[in-house]
Design a protein around this motif. Sequence first.
Motif, PDB file in Angstrom:
ATOM      1  N   ASN B   8       0.820  -1.191   0.000  1.00 43.29           N
ATOM      2  CA  ASN B   8       0.000   0.000   0.000  1.00 43.29           C
ATOM      3  C   ASN B   8       0.864   1.256   0.000  1.00 43.29           C
ATOM      4  N   ARG B   9       1.850   1.237   0.886  1.00 42.29           N
ATOM      5  CA  ARG B   9       2.753   2.380   0.970  1.00 42.29           C
ATOM      6  C   ARG B   9       3.520   2.535  -0.344  1.00 42.29           C
ATOM      7  N   LEU B  10       3.924   1.415  -0.875  1.00 43.21           N
ATOM      8  CA  LEU B  10       4.657   1.410  -2.142  1.00 43.21           C
ATOM      9  C   LEU B  10       3.794   2.000  -3.250  1.00 43.21           C
ATOM     10  N   ASN B  11       2.501   1.607  -3.262  1.00 46.32           N
ATOM     11  CA  ASN B  11       1.590   2.130  -4.270  1.00 46.32           C
ATOM     12  C   ASN B  11       1.494   3.647  -4.213  1.00 46.32           C
ATOM     13  N   TRP B  12       1.395   4.180  -2.991  1.00 47.59           N
ATOM     14  CA  TRP B  12       1.317   5.631  -2.847  1.00 47.59           C
ATOM     15  C   TRP B  12       2.572   6.294  -3.369  1.00 47.59           C
ATOM     16  N   LEU B  13       3.706   5.680  -3.050  1.00 51.63           N
ATOM     17  CA  LEU B  13       4.980   6.233  -3.499  1.00 51.63           C
ATOM     18  C   LEU B  13       5.015   6.269  -5.026  1.00 51.63           C
ATOM     19  N   ILE B  14       4.631   5.155  -5.628  1.00 44.90           N
ATOM     20  CA  ILE B  14       4.621   5.086  -7.087  1.00 44.90           C
ATOM     21  C   ILE B  14       3.702   6.158  -7.652  1.00 44.90           C
ATOM     22  N   LEU B  15       2.532   6.294  -7.025  1.00 46.79           N
ATOM     23  CA  LEU B  15       1.541   7.255  -7.501  1.00 46.79           C
ATOM     24  C   LEU B  15       2.089   8.677  -7.450  1.00 46.79           C
ATOM     25  N   ILE B  16       2.764   8.990  -6.357  1.00 46.88           N
ATOM     26  CA  ILE B  16       3.292  10.348  -6.205  1.00 46.88           C
ATOM     27  C   ILE B  16       4.395  10.620  -7.224  1.00 46.88           C
ATOM     28  N   ILE B  17       5.281   9.649  -7.391  1.00 44.28           N
ATOM     29  CA  ILE B  17       6.356   9.817  -8.380  1.00 44.28           C
ATOM     30  C   ILE B  17       5.760   9.981  -9.770  1.00 44.28           C
ATOM     31  N   LEU B  18       4.774   9.153 -10.057  1.00 44.85           N
ATOM     32  CA  LEU B  18       4.121   9.187 -11.363  1.00 44.85           C
ATOM     33  C   LEU B  18       3.452  10.541 -11.593  1.00 44.85           C
ATOM     34  N   ALA B  19       2.766  11.031 -10.554  1.00 46.64           N
ATOM     35  CA  ALA B  19       2.069  12.309 -10.679  1.00 46.64           C
ATOM     36  C   ALA B  19       3.069  13.431 -10.927  1.00 46.64           C
ATOM     37  N   ALA B  20       4.190  13.385 -10.205  1.00 50.71           N
ATOM     38  CA  ALA B  20       5.220  14.414 -10.377  1.00 50.71           C
ATOM     39  C   ALA B  20       5.768  14.357 -11.798  1.00 50.71           C
ATOM     40  N   PHE B  21       6.015  13.146 -12.262  1.00 48.47           N
ATOM     41  CA  PHE B  21       6.538  12.971 -13.610  1.00 48.47           C
ATOM     42  C   PHE B  21       5.552  13.513 -14.639  1.00 48.47           C
ATOM     43  N   LEU B  22       4.267  13.162 -14.447  1.00 46.58           N
ATOM     44  CA  LEU B  22       3.252  13.595 -15.402  1.00 46.58           C
ATOM     45  C   LEU B  22       3.117  15.113 -15.424  1.00 46.58           C
ATOM     46  N   LEU B  23       3.206  15.731 -14.241  1.00 46.04           N
ATOM     47  CA  LEU B  23       3.089  17.182 -14.184  1.00 46.04           C
ATOM     48  C   LEU B  23       4.259  17.859 -14.883  1.00 46.04           C
ATOM     49  N   ALA B  24       5.417  17.238 -14.774  1.00 48.45           N
ATOM     50  CA  ALA B  24       6.615  17.859 -15.347  1.00 48.45           C
ATOM     51  C   ALA B  24       6.815  17.470 -16.810  1.00 48.45           C
ATOM     52  N   PHE B  25       6.073  16.502 -17.270  1.00 53.65           N
ATOM     53  CA  PHE B  25       6.343  15.913 -18.585  1.00 53.65           C
ATOM     54  C   PHE B  25       6.522  16.922 -19.723  1.00 53.65           C
ATOM     55  N   PRO B  26       5.577  17.874 -19.898  1.00 49.62           N
ATOM     56  CA  PRO B  26       5.718  18.767 -21.059  1.00 49.62           C
ATOM     57  C   PRO B  26       6.959  19.655 -20.983  1.00 49.62           C
ATOM     58  N   ARG B  27       7.486  19.859 -19.771  1.00 52.75           N
ATOM     59  CA  ARG B  27       8.714  20.656 -19.655  1.00 52.75           C
ATOM     60  C   ARG B  27       9.934  19.786 -19.949  1.00 52.75           C
ATOM     61  N   LEU B  28       9.838  18.521 -19.603  1.00 52.79           N
ATOM     62  CA  LEU B  28      10.980  17.619 -19.786  1.00 52.79           C
ATOM     63  C   LEU B  28      11.128  17.208 -21.249  1.00 52.79           C
ATOM     64  N   PHE B  29       9.978  16.915 -21.871  1.00 57.41           N
ATOM     65  CA  PHE B  29      10.031  16.438 -23.248  1.00 57.41           C
ATOM     66  C   PHE B  29       9.282  17.432 -24.122  1.00 57.41           C
ATOM     67  N   THR B  30      10.032  18.103 -24.968  1.00 53.57           N
ATOM     68  CA  THR B  30       9.383  19.163 -25.734  1.00 53.57           C
ATOM     69  C   THR B  30       9.093  18.769 -27.182  1.00 53.57           C
ATOM     70  N   GLN B  31       9.530  17.564 -27.586  1.00 59.14           N
ATOM     71  CA  GLN B  31       9.243  17.186 -28.970  1.00 59.14           C
ATOM     72  C   GLN B  31       7.735  17.063 -29.170  1.00 59.14           C
ATOM     73  N   PRO B  32       7.211  17.648 -30.237  1.00 56.74           N
ATOM     74  CA  PRO B  32       5.763  17.612 -30.473  1.00 56.74           C
ATOM     75  C   PRO B  32       5.221  16.184 -30.545  1.00 56.74           C
ATOM     76  N   PHE B  33       5.990  15.271 -31.153  1.00 53.02           N
ATOM     77  CA  PHE B  33       5.486  13.912 -31.299  1.00 53.02           C
ATOM     78  C   PHE B  33       5.277  13.253 -29.936  1.00 53.02           C
ATOM     79  N   LEU B  34       6.259  13.417 -29.075  1.00 47.01           N
ATOM     80  CA  LEU B  34       6.150  12.825 -27.740  1.00 47.01           C
ATOM     81  C   LEU B  34       4.979  13.420 -26.972  1.00 47.01           C
ATOM     82  N   GLN B  35       4.823  14.738 -27.106  1.00 51.01           N
ATOM     83  CA  GLN B  35       3.738  15.386 -26.373  1.00 51.01           C
ATOM     84  C   GLN B  35       2.385  14.916 -26.880  1.00 51.01           C
ATOM     85  N   ARG B  36       2.310  14.806 -28.207  1.00 48.97           N
ATOM     86  CA  ARG B  36       1.057  14.349 -28.811  1.00 48.97           C
ATOM     87  C   ARG B  36       0.727  12.931 -28.337  1.00 48.97           C
TER      88      ARG B  36
END
Lengths: 275, 357
Positions: B8-36
């Motif tokens: 359960n704790r692991l799931n939350w950790l994964i979720l938080i990391i994933l959410a952070a990654f998703l929020l930062a994604f458009p700044r990290l990867f700027t190629q239009p294809f990847l964003q699309r």
Amino acid sequence: MLIGFVFALISVGLTLIFGVMDIVNFAHGEHLMLAMYFTYWMYTLWGVDPVFSIPVVAALLFILGTITYRLVIKHVLDAPMLAQIFVTFGMMVFLRNLAQVVWSEDYRRIGDTLISGRLELFGIFIGTPQLVTSIGAAITTGLLYWFIKNTRTGWALEATAENKEVAGLMGIDTERMFALAWGLALACVGVAGALLATFNPIFPEVGAVFVLVAYVAVALGGFGSVTGAFIAGIVIGLVQVMGGFLWEPRFKTMLVYGIYLGVVFIRPQGLFGRR
Amino acid sequence: MTSSMKTNRLNWLILIILAAFLLAFPRLFTQPFLQRTMILILLWSVLGLAWNMIGGYAGQVSLGHAIFFGLGAYTSTLILTKWDISPWIGMFGGVVVAVVVSAIIGWPSFRLAGHYFAIATIAAGEIFAVMFRNWRWAGGAVGVYLPIIRGERIANFQFHEAKYGYYYIILAMLAITMLATYLIERSRIGYYLKAIREDPDAARSLGINITRYKLYAIMLSAAFTAIAGTFYAQFVLYISPNTVFALLFSIQMCLVAVLGGTGTLAGPIIGAAILIPMAEYTRVYLAGRAGGLHLVVYGLLIMLISIYQPGGLMGLVRQWQQRWSTRAQRRDAAVAVPAHHRLERSEGSGDVTDGAS
């Protein structure tokens, strides 16, 4: 109305597979499409008239059916329903696009056949290919019906459809029956495809046109009921023509689906289905 | 006990990391294809989750969900093009239309079982496709082009300079859909639906009103599908009956959920995260060479998955989890210490082995 017999033939194949092993073949239309392309190939490569290629295409599709069973379907017999839906759906996507790669998107037609032209019957002109197609489809459906009801193998097939375990205990090789059901079902679309190729344009998506209606025919007749599929196929052909005649032609498929929905809501198991 | 708490704790950790990654994604990867591709993954996650509400939890396999998607797309678009009303408002119009239609389709169809239900939904879908193809006011078979509105404002629901806007909107939609799924899973409705799926007769004998709960499920499902439809229309800026009402669309929606694992929260998202990039990459790399080659591969993959992993990828994950937890249990049992010591001990030793293996 004549087209109803073709729907009947296509639906009978579908319902056979469903009746024997509870699987809906979503690639049925694509098998029809393959049959049409095979006919086309024989015509352009070796100049074989579609009329003569009917048995050859039927045999080819029979073989394809048994191979399909052994390679693919056998593995999902005990899988959840969704896996069964998707395996044949995947086959549909695969075959349809394979046809696009191999034969391209173009519409193809078989120009001259032995049965080109038209006939006058009771003051109405009917294209000869259409007439021959419907008669051929009716005969094939009849033959299949006779085979199931009057031969030992046919009885074994029915017994397997009725109850797989018991049939197995009675000494019927159910594995072989399943393969046979696939073979026969695809042979049906083989005949239908070869016949349709005489007048219908051939293109990768052609299967969808016929088979969506065939699903409705199968469900309307009752899944697994050969008689039901046959009658429903004819009824649908009738509805399509009358609908196109009395109302606008472009709404005719809508009418078919509407009638189907109406029927199943009143009788969920279809007209001739068992619960 | 301890291992489930840990996962359960692991799931939350994964979720938080994933959410952070998703929020930062458009700044990290700027190629239009990847964003699309990422936007499409999120869109299909929403669709898979929405389908999952009725198809996964209630076990009613719908192959007509393109209806709700199409209605969502068409309602907001027509409201925008005909009356110049913001798609944000149109979106809710789409939700209302889709929910009403889902109830009208669902109420009689729920009497049908298994394949009959699936085919009835196909038939309903085709009726809508034909209707919209012939409805001239709504653009007919040609479809509708959305007017291009300049100015990168969220209120316009259109972004031309950069795709950030779309990305964050669909991410928010996904978050809401996930939250809704989570709430359903935890609520009485969720348990009722699962009971109905497993054994409708038993559920009925327990006093569950089957039709009513299935109706709730399909209405919720239709609502989220319609929202995704509006998003699609705004993102692609062109809709036609052959795209938004296509049977293939309904099936892919179902496929995303099935591939990941039906009746789970993570399943449809995992399914979308695998299927969509696969489809996009094969499209880009193979489409240039031959017409439908990417779809040939796609079809083949669908077949292979159905044969070898019919429970979806979540089935696989669950197998691993089970193997992991039995191993953990065995390890716990192996530590032969008095019971009151064991709790602390096993927790500590578990962490050590976690890091080691």
